[in-house]
Design a protein around this motif. Structure first.
Motif, PDB file in Angstrom:
ATOM      1  N   PHE A  62      38.544  55.106  41.499  1.00 46.20           N
ATOM      2  CA  PHE A  62      37.177  54.579  41.556  1.00 46.20           C
ATOM      3  C   PHE A  62      36.980  53.490  40.510  1.00 46.20           C
ATOM      4  O   PHE A  62      36.443  52.420  40.810  1.00 46.20           O
ATOM      5  N   LEU A  63      37.429  53.749  39.278  1.00 44.99           N
ATOM      6  CA  LEU A  63      37.296  52.750  38.215  1.00 44.99           C
ATOM      7  C   LEU A  63      38.128  51.504  38.510  1.00 44.99           C
ATOM      8  O   LEU A  63      37.709  50.382  38.221  1.00 44.99           O
ATOM      9  N   TYR A  64      39.306  51.691  39.101  1.00 45.29           N
ATOM     10  CA  TYR A  64      40.141  50.551  39.467  1.00 45.29           C
ATOM     11  C   TYR A  64      39.426  49.665  40.492  1.00 45.29           C
ATOM     12  O   TYR A  64      39.373  48.448  40.342  1.00 45.29           O
ATOM     13  N   TRP A  65      38.876  50.277  41.543  1.00 39.98           N
ATOM     14  CA  TRP A  65      38.201  49.490  42.571  1.00 39.98           C
ATOM     15  C   TRP A  65      36.917  48.855  42.050  1.00 39.98           C
ATOM     16  O   TRP A  65      36.550  47.754  42.462  1.00 39.98           O
ATOM     17  N   LEU A  66      36.254  49.504  41.129  1.00 41.99           N
ATOM     18  CA  LEU A  66      35.087  48.910  40.488  1.00 41.99           C
ATOM     19  C   LEU A  66      35.501  47.682  39.688  1.00 41.99           C
ATOM     20  O   LEU A  66      34.863  46.622  39.764  1.00 41.99           O
ATOM     21  N   PHE A  67      36.593  47.818  38.933  1.00 42.17           N
ATOM     22  CA  PHE A  67      37.136  46.684  38.188  1.00 42.17           C
ATOM     23  C   PHE A  67      37.513  45.547  39.129  1.00 42.17           C
ATOM     24  O   PHE A  67      37.231  44.377  38.848  1.00 42.17           O
ATOM     25  N   CYS A  68      38.173  45.883  40.255  1.00 46.27           N
ATOM     26  CA  CYS A  68      38.571  44.859  41.234  1.00 46.27           C
ATOM     27  C   CYS A  68      37.360  44.089  41.749  1.00 46.27           C
ATOM     28  O   CYS A  68      37.397  42.866  41.879  1.00 46.27           O
ATOM     29  N   GLY A  69      36.302  44.822  42.057  1.00 47.12           N
ATOM     30  CA  GLY A  69      35.098  44.172  42.572  1.00 47.12           C
ATOM     31  C   GLY A  69      34.508  43.197  41.572  1.00 47.12           C
ATOM     32  O   GLY A  69      34.175  42.047  41.926  1.00 47.12           O
ATOM     33  N   PHE A  70      34.374  43.622  40.322  1.00 42.39           N
ATOM     34  CA  PHE A  70      33.812  42.735  39.310  1.00 42.39           C
ATOM     35  C   PHE A  70      34.745  41.564  39.012  1.00 42.39           C
ATOM     36  O   PHE A  70      34.298  40.429  38.837  1.00 42.39           O
ATOM     37  N   TYR A  71      36.039  41.840  38.960  1.00 41.61           N
ATOM     38  CA  TYR A  71      37.006  40.778  38.676  1.00 41.61           C
ATOM     39  C   TYR A  71      36.998  39.722  39.781  1.00 41.61           C
ATOM     40  O   TYR A  71      36.939  38.522  39.504  1.00 41.61           O
TER      41      TYR A  71
END
Length: 111
Positions: free
Chosen positions: A47-56
């Motif tokens: 979940f944190l990885y995909w959240l990071f991907c979205g913001f990045y």
């Protein structure tokens, strides 16, 4: 710079963004092989990885095309991800096998 040059620059940034994001996930997968994780922790990490991907990716899109989603940015990101998995992912698996042979640790595989 001509309009085509701007689009080519955005495509290359997207390509390397796709490679970067896949590299981050590959490091996460190798970390999971070294240290066992409970399924809830794996879910939280994902979940944190995909959240990071979205913001990045939002930041990259905003910088390259003023926040407008362009087809070549999406194509570049996908092409970078595919290129990473086709070439560099095998290197990570190879390094993981070497680690397992040298240390004798066999972590739970979460792929």
């Amino acid at each position: 710079m001509s309009r085509l040059g701007v689009e080519a620059d955005a495509f290359l940034r997207a390509f390397f963004s796709g490679m970067f994001l896949c590299g981050v996930y590959e490091v996460l997968r190798l970390f999971r092989r070294i240290i066992r994780h409970h399924s809830i922790v794996v879910s939280a990490e994902d979940f944190l990885y995909w959240l990071f991907c979205g913001f990045y990716l939002f930041g990259e899109i905003f910088q390259t095309s003023s926040g407008e989603i362009r087809w070549y940015f999406i194509a570049g990101t996908v092409a970078g991800a595919v290129a990473f998995f086709a070439v560099l992912s095998k290197t990570g698996k190879f390094c993981g096998k070497i680690f397992e042979k040298k240390t004798g640790k066999h972590g739970k595989r979460v792929d």
